[in-house]
Design a protein around this motif. Structure first.
Motif, PDB file in Angstrom:
ATOM      1  N   HIS A   1       2.682   0.613  -6.928  1.00 43.57           N
ATOM      2  CA  HIS A   1       2.728   0.657  -5.462  1.00 43.57           C
ATOM      3  C   HIS A   1       4.168   0.571  -4.967  1.00 43.57           C
ATOM      4  N   LEU A   2       4.953  -0.302  -5.572  1.00 39.21           N
ATOM      5  CA  LEU A   2       6.347  -0.451  -5.165  1.00 39.21           C
ATOM      6  C   LEU A   2       7.147   0.825  -5.431  1.00 39.21           C
TER       7      LEU A   2
ATOM      8  N   TYR B   1      12.729  -6.634  -4.829  1.00 37.12           N
ATOM      9  CA  TYR B   1      12.420  -5.671  -3.779  1.00 37.12           C
ATOM     10  C   TYR B   1      12.609  -6.327  -2.420  1.00 37.12           C
ATOM     11  N   ARG B   2      13.022  -5.505  -1.449  1.00 38.74           N
ATOM     12  CA  ARG B   2      13.133  -5.958  -0.064  1.00 38.74           C
ATOM     13  C   ARG B   2      12.826  -4.769   0.840  1.00 38.74           C
ATOM     14  N   LEU B   3      12.493  -5.059   2.091  1.00 36.95           N
ATOM     15  CA  LEU B   3      12.242  -3.991   3.051  1.00 36.95           C
ATOM     16  C   LEU B   3      13.530  -3.201   3.248  1.00 36.95           C
ATOM     17  N   ALA B   4      13.387  -1.911   3.417  1.00 38.08           N
ATOM     18  CA  ALA B   4      14.555  -1.038   3.532  1.00 38.08           C
ATOM     19  C   ALA B   4      15.342  -1.290   4.814  1.00 38.08           C
ATOM     20  N   ASN B   5      14.643  -1.648   5.894  1.00 37.27           N
ATOM     21  CA  ASN B   5      15.331  -1.871   7.167  1.00 37.27           C
ATOM     22  C   ASN B   5      14.379  -2.554   8.158  1.00 37.27           C
ATOM     23  N   ASP B   6      14.907  -2.864   9.316  1.00 37.71           N
ATOM     24  CA  ASP B   6      14.097  -3.538  10.331  1.00 37.71           C
ATOM     25  C   ASP B   6      13.012  -2.640  10.908  1.00 37.71           C
TER      26      ASP B   6
ATOM     27  N   ARG C   1      -0.044  -5.216   2.264  1.00 40.08           N
ATOM     28  CA  ARG C   1       0.165  -6.627   1.881  1.00 40.08           C
ATOM     29  C   ARG C   1       1.545  -6.834   1.252  1.00 40.08           C
ATOM     30  N   LEU C   2       1.978  -5.906   0.420  1.00 40.01           N
ATOM     31  CA  LEU C   2       3.295  -6.015  -0.199  1.00 40.01           C
ATOM     32  C   LEU C   2       4.395  -5.988   0.864  1.00 40.01           C
ATOM     33  N   LEU C   3       4.299  -5.043   1.785  1.00 39.11           N
ATOM     34  CA  LEU C   3       5.307  -4.953   2.840  1.00 39.11           C
ATOM     35  C   LEU C   3       5.289  -6.187   3.729  1.00 39.11           C
TER      36      LEU C   3
ATOM     37  N   MET D   1      10.761   2.927   1.973  1.00 38.52           N
ATOM     38  CA  MET D   1      10.313   1.768   2.746  1.00 38.52           C
ATOM     39  C   MET D   1      10.804   0.461   2.140  1.00 38.52           C
ATOM     40  N   VAL D   2      11.138   0.480   0.856  1.00 40.45           N
ATOM     41  CA  VAL D   2      11.721  -0.686   0.185  1.00 40.45           C
ATOM     42  C   VAL D   2      12.939  -0.247  -0.607  1.00 40.45           C
ATOM     43  N   THR D   3      13.813  -1.202  -0.867  1.00 36.97           N
ATOM     44  CA  THR D   3      14.961  -0.970  -1.727  1.00 36.97           C
ATOM     45  C   THR D   3      14.943  -2.022  -2.829  1.00 36.97           C
TER      46      THR D   3
END
Length: 117
Positions: free
Chosen positions: A62-63, A83-88, A33-35, A71-73
């Motif tokens: 979890h983060l 927080y954001r997704l690390a990549n596409d 859900r977070l992702l 998976m996140v940066t």
């Protein structure tokens, strides 16, 4: 097969081990859900906690795991961490997993019926 296209080699053992770790990280509903929530851009821990309806402390834990799994940066602004997704690739992995789940549930998946998320 075209001659100028490289043939994919078998993955190295360390790559397989990392892939297994990524699947372990995804084996938790809160982390998925977070992702999924982060697909549209970065959010603070508090915003994420509100959106997934979980306590901020639990979301932070979890983060931290998702960050260790690359998976996140993060980005710090003052005393807030965003927080954001690390990549596409992470985005694609989450979207594909959710689309597959829609197919497995039967019927016409929302992403085929014009209700893509």
């Amino acid at each position: 097969m075209r001659a100028d296209r490289a043939v994919a080699a078998e993955p190295a053992d360390d790559e397989v081990d990392l892939a297994v770790e990524i699947f372990r990280l995804l084996a938790d509903a809160t982390r998925v859900r977070l992702l999924s929530t982060l697909r549209d851009g970065e959010l603070s821990v508090n915003d994420l906690a509100e959106r997934v309806a979980k306590p901020q402390a639990a979301v932070s834990q979890h983060l931290a795991k998702l960050r260790m799994g690359r998976m996140v940066t993060t980005r710090r602004q003052g005393n807030q961490v965003f927080y954001r997704l690390a990549n596409d690739h992470v985005r694609t992995l989450v979207v594909d997993a959710l689309h597959h789940a829609e197919h497995a549930a039967g019927g016409v998946p929302a992403h085929h019926a014009g209700g893509a998320r």
